[in-house]
Design an enzyme around this catalytic site. Sequence first.
Site, PDB file in Angstrom:
ATOM      1  N   GLU A 177       0.773  -1.163  -0.126  1.00  0.00           N
ATOM      2  CA  GLU A 177       0.020  -0.044   0.022  1.00  0.00           C
ATOM      3  C   GLU A 177       0.974   1.254   0.033  1.00  0.00           C
ATOM      4  OE1 GLU A 177      -3.755   1.619   2.745  1.00  0.00           O
ATOM      5  OE2 GLU A 177      -2.300  -0.046   3.517  1.00  0.00           O
ATOM      6  N   LYS A 236      -9.381   2.002  -2.187  1.00  0.00           N
ATOM      7  CA  LYS A 236      -9.430   1.721  -0.945  1.00  0.00           C
ATOM      8  C   LYS A 236     -10.774   2.065  -0.259  1.00  0.00           C
ATOM      9  CE  LYS A 236      -7.232   1.024   3.548  1.00  0.00           C
ATOM     10  NZ  LYS A 236      -5.950   1.513   4.235  1.00  0.00           N
ATOM     11  N   CYS A 295      -5.449  -3.179   1.976  1.00  0.00           N
ATOM     12  CA  CYS A 295      -5.298  -3.305   3.483  1.00  0.00           C
ATOM     13  C   CYS A 295      -6.607  -3.461   4.198  1.00  0.00           C
ATOM     14  CB  CYS A 295      -4.628  -2.153   3.988  1.00  0.00           C
ATOM     15  SG  CYS A 295      -3.710  -2.550   5.531  1.00  0.00           S
TER      16      CYS A 295
END
EC number: 6.3.5.1
Length: 637
Positions: free
Chosen positions: A46, A115, A170
């Site tokens: 990330e 994300k 994540c």
Amino acid sequence: MRDGFVRVAAATPDVKVADVTFNTDKIIEGIQEAAKKGVKILVFPELAVTAYTCADLFEHRPLLDAAKQGLRRIVKASVGSDMLVFAGVPWIYSGKLYNCAACVQNGHLLGLVTKKWLPNYSEFYEARWFTEGFDEAVEVNFDGETVPMGSKILFACEEEEDLVVGAEVCEDLWVLLPPSISHAQAGATVIVNCSASDETTGKSDYRRTLISGQSARLLAAYIYANAGEGESTTDLVFGGQNLIAENGSVLAESERFKNGMITADIDLERLAAERRRMTTYREEGRKNYRIVRFSLKESDEPLERFIDPSPFVPGNPLERQKRCEEILNIQAMGLKKRLMHTNCKSAVVGISGGLDSTLALLVTARAFDLCGIPRKNIVSVTMPGFGTTDRTYNNACKMTRILGAELREVSIARAVTVHFEDIGHDINVHDVTYENGQARERTQILMDIANQTGGLVIGTGDMSELALGWATYNGDHMSMYGVNAGVPKTLVRHLVRYYADTCGDEALADILKDVLDTPVSPELLPPEDGKISQKTEDLVGPYELHDFFLYYVLRFGYHPARIYRLAVHALGNEYPHETILKWLKTFYWRFFAQQFKRSCLPDGPKVGSAAVSPRGDLRMPSDAVVKLWREELEDLV
């Protein structure tokens, strides 16, 4: 990429916080390293372009502009390569900053996956800098090209229909409803995760469980690349725990606190087979998804993946012991239920001194203990014939006495001789009539003794024999409950070995070990110099090979050519390639030709992931034609 295998990698490069040039250089070095290894999908952590721990520097335009320039360099470095590369990058859209996974291939930015879930608790403050990602893709401009941006983007391979890649970032994995669930429902077989998950005590175990569990739940491969050394240690430490999992199994894991790259060969065909087989796994279409097509060249690197030469037998000794105890309990509990339901207080076992009948007797003894029935009610019948040797006969008798069962001896020689006279068969002609006549006589004896004692005849034949049809129809093929019906031959050996190691009786253990050392044989032909003359594996082939074939035929329905390739990879050091091909042809011929025997099997418990019961795993017509499968093997020649 061949036969559905694709090499993938997760990499943690060295980084310097906010030094985009350095970070981009390291990412490009990683791409070059992966290319040399034949990698087709490569995943970086990330925000790898900037480093994850830039904090309030993400509000500074110089860093964001540098990140975009770094992405340009990565795109340029990918020219000429068909590798799919995912790397974390910050991206401005409509005046807001988003945490994205950029997908790059061969000089093009294919997409920006946003994300969706931003952690803003404990040590995390992402909502301070980033905006929560959105699902449906929008169009953004990157150096004159229109690029989709959003969460619901799938990357689908033109050449391999089973290769569909979805991405999450994540925290997306850690939430109640991860985007990867939706990706899989839309057809994704591979999930990538660009992550920056810090290290705290015990977190690595949870992370591993989470990733392997998600891959199992989704019937997918999961490639997880985590931030590592080089991130700011102002308050946190990142360990770079990279993981590649497939359907619940971790294929590769990096050493923590050490940056680097891990690779693994994922098996797309296996995943696709599992999804087809599992009727409760339901894809729900690709509504609201943007599908980005990409192309991969076929490559022919040797497989790096471990292919278990004994897929029915756990390789880890502790796991194998646990599995053996579990299987013995399943077998015994199955027989216990049948004994209680029929109110039988007796069981009849034909004991030959071979592996299968030994296991059946051990299981019967355990079932009687569970029922509270005295073992003396087990009638263990030895039936010496034309091929019986002293070794097997003595082992059968000694074992029965030690276990506390009743021993009966009924020679079949006189009855079979009379039978041959009745049907006009020359006793000196050792053909199939000679062999099967003995097997059917033994079954008749067992059935009649069961009638005398009000008991059940316990079947001894194992799953490998049933798959090959290596049983006499209405002879040893028949029983009243087949305790070994779900146990392949390679596993029978380990079950007997386990019993020998754990029974606590030295005399019994010695007998069981000698049984293990005895060649597998039906003992239907006369001995030579007092020793077994008829060895099963000389006639039908090594059970090690047949069990390998059986596993992949039953569980996944693979192409014969693929099974051959896997067998060569797993067992090629043990057997010449032509030998493997010879016995694979034999397997298919017998598997198809002998289905009529399996279509009328007695009841018996399934113990593993595959079985041949017509009421369970294998609903196969008895008159199916083997032509397609055999022709494919002929083409290999």
